[in-house]
Scaffold this motif. Sequence first.
Motif, PDB file in Angstrom:
ATOM      1  N   LEU A  19      75.819 -76.160  12.094  1.00 37.81           N
ATOM      2  CA  LEU A  19      76.829 -75.135  12.344  1.00 37.81           C
ATOM      3  C   LEU A  19      76.749 -74.038  11.292  1.00 37.81           C
ATOM      4  CD1 LEU A  19      79.302 -74.054  13.838  1.00 37.81           C
ATOM      5  CD2 LEU A  19      80.732 -75.567  12.445  1.00 37.81           C
ATOM      6  N   VAL A  20      76.565 -74.434  10.031  1.00 33.77           N
ATOM      7  CA  VAL A  20      76.424 -73.442   8.962  1.00 33.77           C
ATOM      8  C   VAL A  20      75.201 -72.556   9.222  1.00 33.77           C
ATOM      9  CG1 VAL A  20      75.984 -73.118   6.499  1.00 33.77           C
ATOM     10  CG2 VAL A  20      77.587 -74.880   7.258  1.00 33.77           C
ATOM     11  N   LYS A  21      74.100 -73.182   9.628  1.00 34.40           N
ATOM     12  CA  LYS A  21      72.889 -72.410   9.953  1.00 34.40           C
ATOM     13  C   LYS A  21      73.160 -71.445  11.110  1.00 34.40           C
ATOM     14  CE  LYS A  21      69.639 -76.057   8.551  1.00 34.40           C
ATOM     15  NZ  LYS A  21      68.620 -77.013   9.034  1.00 34.40           N
ATOM     16  N   GLY A  22      73.897 -71.938  12.125  1.00 33.20           N
ATOM     17  CA  GLY A  22      74.210 -71.090  13.270  1.00 33.20           C
ATOM     18  C   GLY A  22      75.062 -69.900  12.884  1.00 33.20           C
ATOM     19  N   ILE A  23      76.039 -70.120  11.996  1.00 32.23           N
ATOM     20  CA  ILE A  23      76.897 -69.023  11.535  1.00 32.23           C
ATOM     21  C   ILE A  23      76.078 -67.977  10.782  1.00 32.23           C
ATOM     22  CG2 ILE A  23      78.766 -68.452   9.936  1.00 32.23           C
ATOM     23  CD1 ILE A  23      80.008 -71.189  10.657  1.00 32.23           C
ATOM     24  N   PHE A  66      59.429 -52.327  13.515  1.00 29.51           N
ATOM     25  CA  PHE A  66      60.052 -53.252  12.561  1.00 29.51           C
ATOM     26  C   PHE A  66      61.403 -53.737  13.068  1.00 29.51           C
ATOM     27  CE2 PHE A  66      63.141 -53.747   9.094  1.00 29.51           C
ATOM     28  CZ  PHE A  66      62.582 -54.828   8.430  1.00 29.51           C
ATOM     29  N   CYS A  67      62.213 -52.824  13.605  1.00 29.17           N
ATOM     30  CA  CYS A  67      63.536 -53.206  14.121  1.00 29.17           C
ATOM     31  C   CYS A  67      63.402 -54.188  15.279  1.00 29.17           C
ATOM     32  CB  CYS A  67      64.294 -51.963  14.576  1.00 29.17           C
ATOM     33  SG  CYS A  67      64.871 -50.913  13.214  1.00 29.17           S
ATOM     34  N   LEU A  68      62.453 -53.920  16.165  1.00 26.45           N
ATOM     35  CA  LEU A  68      62.244 -54.815  17.304  1.00 26.45           C
ATOM     36  C   LEU A  68      61.823 -56.207  16.849  1.00 26.45           C
ATOM     37  CD1 LEU A  68      60.439 -52.415  19.835  1.00 26.45           C
ATOM     38  CD2 LEU A  68      62.760 -53.344  20.014  1.00 26.45           C
ATOM     39  N   LEU A  69      60.882 -56.253  15.910  1.00 30.53           N
ATOM     40  CA  LEU A  69      60.413 -57.549  15.404  1.00 30.53           C
ATOM     41  C   LEU A  69      61.529 -58.281  14.664  1.00 30.53           C
ATOM     42  CD1 LEU A  69      56.834 -56.633  14.088  1.00 30.53           C
ATOM     43  CD2 LEU A  69      57.414 -58.015  16.096  1.00 30.53           C
ATOM     44  N   LEU A  70      62.299 -57.515  13.885  1.00 28.92           N
ATOM     45  CA  LEU A  70      63.403 -58.127  13.140  1.00 28.92           C
ATOM     46  C   LEU A  70      64.439 -58.719  14.091  1.00 28.92           C
ATOM     47  CD1 LEU A  70      64.887 -58.652  10.448  1.00 28.92           C
ATOM     48  CD2 LEU A  70      65.940 -56.393  10.713  1.00 28.92           C
ATOM     49  N   ILE A  71      64.834 -57.926  15.095  1.00 28.91           N
ATOM     50  CA  ILE A  71      65.841 -58.397  16.055  1.00 28.91           C
ATOM     51  C   ILE A  71      65.317 -59.605  16.824  1.00 28.91           C
ATOM     52  CG2 ILE A  71      67.091 -57.806  18.167  1.00 28.91           C
ATOM     53  CD1 ILE A  71      67.295 -54.932  17.040  1.00 28.91           C
ATOM     54  N   PHE A  72      64.030 -59.564  17.223  1.00 32.43           N
ATOM     55  CA  PHE A  72      63.437 -60.688  17.957  1.00 32.43           C
ATOM     56  C   PHE A  72      63.426 -61.957  17.094  1.00 32.43           C
ATOM     57  CE2 PHE A  72      59.754 -63.387  18.781  1.00 32.43           C
ATOM     58  CZ  PHE A  72      59.946 -63.697  20.119  1.00 32.43           C
ATOM     59  N   THR A  73      63.005 -61.803  15.840  1.00 33.80           N
ATOM     60  CA  THR A  73      62.926 -62.969  14.945  1.00 33.80           C
ATOM     61  C   THR A  73      64.294 -63.576  14.673  1.00 33.80           C
ATOM     62  OG1 THR A  73      60.969 -62.008  13.863  1.00 33.80           O
ATOM     63  CG2 THR A  73      62.137 -63.766  12.682  1.00 33.80           C
ATOM     64  N   VAL A  74      65.254 -62.712  14.361  1.00 33.16           N
ATOM     65  CA  VAL A  74      66.604 -63.191  14.047  1.00 33.16           C
ATOM     66  C   VAL A  74      67.256 -63.819  15.290  1.00 33.16           C
ATOM     67  CG1 VAL A  74      68.913 -62.499  13.331  1.00 33.16           C
ATOM     68  CG2 VAL A  74      66.938 -61.566  12.164  1.00 33.16           C
ATOM     69  N   THR A  75      67.036 -63.207  16.457  1.00 33.84           N
ATOM     70  CA  THR A  75      67.601 -63.751  17.698  1.00 33.84           C
ATOM     71  C   THR A  75      66.988 -65.113  18.026  1.00 33.84           C
ATOM     72  OG1 THR A  75      67.977 -61.509  18.543  1.00 33.84           O
ATOM     73  CG2 THR A  75      68.001 -63.311  20.147  1.00 33.84           C
ATOM     74  N   TRP A  76      65.681 -65.236  17.802  1.00 32.23           N
ATOM     75  CA  TRP A  76      65.013 -66.523  18.039  1.00 32.23           C
ATOM     76  C   TRP A  76      65.597 -67.606  17.118  1.00 32.23           C
ATOM     77  CZ3 TRP A  76      62.038 -69.753  14.924  1.00 32.23           C
ATOM     78  CH2 TRP A  76      61.336 -70.774  15.588  1.00 32.23           C
ATOM     79  N   PHE A  77      65.791 -67.229  15.857  1.00 35.73           N
ATOM     80  CA  PHE A  77      66.382 -68.162  14.891  1.00 35.73           C
ATOM     81  C   PHE A  77      67.814 -68.509  15.299  1.00 35.73           C
ATOM     82  CE2 PHE A  77      68.732 -68.493  10.711  1.00 35.73           C
ATOM     83  CZ  PHE A  77      68.351 -69.807  10.465  1.00 35.73           C
ATOM     84  N   GLN A  78      68.563 -67.481  15.740  1.00 38.97           N
ATOM     85  CA  GLN A  78      69.942 -67.704  16.158  1.00 38.97           C
ATOM     86  C   GLN A  78      70.023 -68.624  17.372  1.00 38.97           C
ATOM     87  OE1 GLN A  78      71.243 -66.060  19.161  1.00 38.97           O
ATOM     88  NE2 GLN A  78      73.329 -66.880  18.945  1.00 38.97           N
ATOM     89  N   TYR A  79      69.126 -68.466  18.326  1.00 41.41           N
ATOM     90  CA  TYR A  79      69.121 -69.304  19.538  1.00 41.41           C
ATOM     91  C   TYR A  79      68.875 -70.772  19.180  1.00 41.41           C
ATOM     92  CZ  TYR A  79      68.158 -70.793  24.312  1.00 41.41           C
ATOM     93  OH  TYR A  79      68.198 -71.435  25.524  1.00 41.41           O
ATOM     94  N   ASN A  80      67.887 -70.985  18.319  1.00 41.51           N
ATOM     95  CA  ASN A  80      67.577 -72.360  17.916  1.00 41.51           C
ATOM     96  C   ASN A  80      68.684 -72.973  17.074  1.00 41.51           C
ATOM     97  OD1 ASN A  80      64.569 -73.261  18.565  1.00 41.51           O
ATOM     98  ND2 ASN A  80      64.542 -71.063  18.188  1.00 41.51           N
ATOM     99  N   THR A  86      73.093 -77.393  19.092  1.00 42.99           N
ATOM    100  CA  THR A  86      74.340 -77.865  19.688  1.00 42.99           C
ATOM    101  C   THR A  86      74.088 -78.942  20.734  1.00 42.99           C
ATOM    102  OG1 THR A  86      75.447 -75.753  19.303  1.00 42.99           O
ATOM    103  CG2 THR A  86      76.378 -77.168  21.002  1.00 42.99           C
ATOM    104  N   TYR A  87      73.032 -78.774  21.536  1.00 44.79           N
ATOM    105  CA  TYR A  87      72.735 -79.775  22.560  1.00 44.79           C
ATOM    106  C   TYR A  87      72.393 -81.124  21.913  1.00 44.79           C
ATOM    107  CZ  TYR A  87      72.432 -75.584  25.441  1.00 44.79           C
ATOM    108  OH  TYR A  87      72.713 -74.404  26.073  1.00 44.79           O
ATOM    109  N   TYR A 135      80.839 -69.929  20.911  1.00 45.15           N
ATOM    110  CA  TYR A 135      82.033 -69.356  20.308  1.00 45.15           C
ATOM    111  C   TYR A 135      82.076 -69.442  18.790  1.00 45.15           C
ATOM    112  CZ  TYR A 135      83.488 -70.053  25.170  1.00 45.15           C
ATOM    113  OH  TYR A 135      83.559 -70.055  26.529  1.00 45.15           O
ATOM    114  N   VAL A 136      82.011 -70.652  18.265  1.00 45.90           N
ATOM    115  CA  VAL A 136      82.270 -70.850  16.834  1.00 45.90           C
ATOM    116  C   VAL A 136      81.267 -70.108  15.943  1.00 45.90           C
ATOM    117  CG1 VAL A 136      82.532 -72.555  14.997  1.00 45.90           C
ATOM    118  CG2 VAL A 136      83.383 -73.065  17.292  1.00 45.90           C
ATOM    119  N   PRO A 137      79.939 -70.292  16.130  1.00 47.80           N
ATOM    120  CA  PRO A 137      79.007 -69.556  15.267  1.00 47.80           C
ATOM    121  C   PRO A 137      79.152 -68.045  15.410  1.00 47.80           C
ATOM    122  CG  PRO A 137      77.870 -71.318  16.453  1.00 47.80           C
ATOM    123  CD  PRO A 137      79.218 -71.180  17.076  1.00 47.80           C
ATOM    124  N   ALA A 138      79.361 -67.584  16.664  1.00 45.77           N
ATOM    125  CA  ALA A 138      79.506 -66.140  16.874  1.00 45.77           C
ATOM    126  C   ALA A 138      80.761 -65.600  16.200  1.00 45.77           C
ATOM    127  CB  ALA A 138      79.540 -65.842  18.374  1.00 45.77           C
TER     128      ALA A 138
END
Length: 577
Positions: A19-23, A66-80, A86-87, A135-138
Amino acid sequence: MIKKLQRKFALSEQGAKDLVKGIIACALQNISFMFPVGLLYKLVGDMLDGGVKSGGVWLYVIGIVFCLLLIFTVTWFQYNATYLATYVETGVRRITLAEKLRKIPLSFFGKKDLADLTSTIMADCTTLETAFSHYVPALFGSMISTVLIAVGLFFFDVRMALAALWVVPIAFAITALSAKVQERVHQKSMDARMACADGIQECIEVVRDLKANNAEEQYLNGLDRKIQAVEKRNVIGEFTTAACVVSASLVLKLGIATVALAGSALLINGELDVLTFFMFLLVASRLYDPLQSSLQNLAAVISTRTNIARMNEILDHGVQSGTDKLTNKGYDIVFDKVGFSYNNEETVLENVSFTAKQGEVTALVGPSGGGKTTASRLAARFWDADKGKITVGGMDVSSVEPETLMSLYSIVFQDVTLFNNTVMENIRIGRKNATDEEVIAAARLANCEEFVQKLPDKWNSMIGENGCALSGGERQRISIARAFLKNAPIILLDEATASLDVENETLIQTALSRLIKDKTVMIIAHRMRTVMGADKVVVLADGKSKEQGTPDELMKCDGIFSRMVKLQSESQDWAIR
């Protein structure tokens, strides 16, 4: 912090860390969305200064990539860190709850029904799965990112930062102050759903009796009212949440207006440059999107408190513990001034003392509600006695871990529970590592072979949910076969032959005679034909041990046992005239 998160959200240790990682991941994702705003801010600045220089185009191209790669990387990390983690945690949570239920004393289940516990393990876990993936991490991530972005805005211009951020604490305060109201509404919705689930389950279980008594219409009318109550409570719950969230969102939207008004006034007075004004408009439009989602998330998190409280009720409940080593010398069961009551209310047993000796059959008899079944289950530590002591071979049963103690017992309950599996596997539950030959041998002792041979696939025939393909007597014989297969030194039989005809009862009693050699047997029976073969009879009435002795001795006393035998003899002579 990890411990607090575990407690607050009914998480495992790894789940709290995830959860901390997700936040953190959600916070980084929100911040990453500000990089394109910064890039646009730089571009507008260059345009106002006379245009982009020839070498600057590639700088912006690199910035975009750079922005695209950054957003993609962070989003991938956020999804995992949110969804996938959570599952996994949901599976761990369900297993943890099931394991805890396995260790909780049976007294807990007297306060809960099946629908309630099933809902906690399935529906509540699903609700929290959604909460911790969406909800909670977001929520906490947006709060962290907003604070960091707010600090940056104050470095640019304190006045504009205040104009943009004054709405944030007010919006969150509206949602937070409505927490108590939302909790009460959600609790009422939960109560309505539980009542409905209980009604549906009960309807399925008693449909035969409803049909037999022409009571279907009346019962279904009551069930319709429960379903309508769920609908009504859900509507009220959604309206309450929407009222809080929409009100807070409207306040939040005022921030864009105040940024525009304050910025315009400062710009006209020459106290603010166009570029900074433009930047604050961009940031404000981007800043409020995650915050608006956070308000919805906060309302959703508040509503999960009821689900978490239901889980913590299970997780916090005391368990029966003890040593995993057996120290008994022999298998005599001794009740020494035992007292017991369910939920500290009506007394079931009071000052009960008797000894069930090894190598003998001890029969517990008496009127219904006298405490016979309770005594047998206290002996196996399904519950712990409130007063006195119960020992097996001198070993206090309350000092032994229940699963370790259960290795000494073979139990046949009055209410047989079978599984939707084959005859072979249902009997093998008595001893999981038993060979097919050992299973069949035990089944023969319980006189199962006669009906098994009539089944389509013999020993590999599926018997349906709770053995619905079998008769009551056949189901009971499978239960007895389990006890034979386990071959434990202590045997507890609770009305084990109640559903058997006279012929099969005789066969079972013959088999029991072979089985009980040098074993302790405690039997609960109402058929005096069964009891008369016991070595000792203990008469329990009104929670007390009224009489003890051999059947012959008690017959001469002209007491409760004698009257029970005479009444049953008279009932056998009854005939329809």
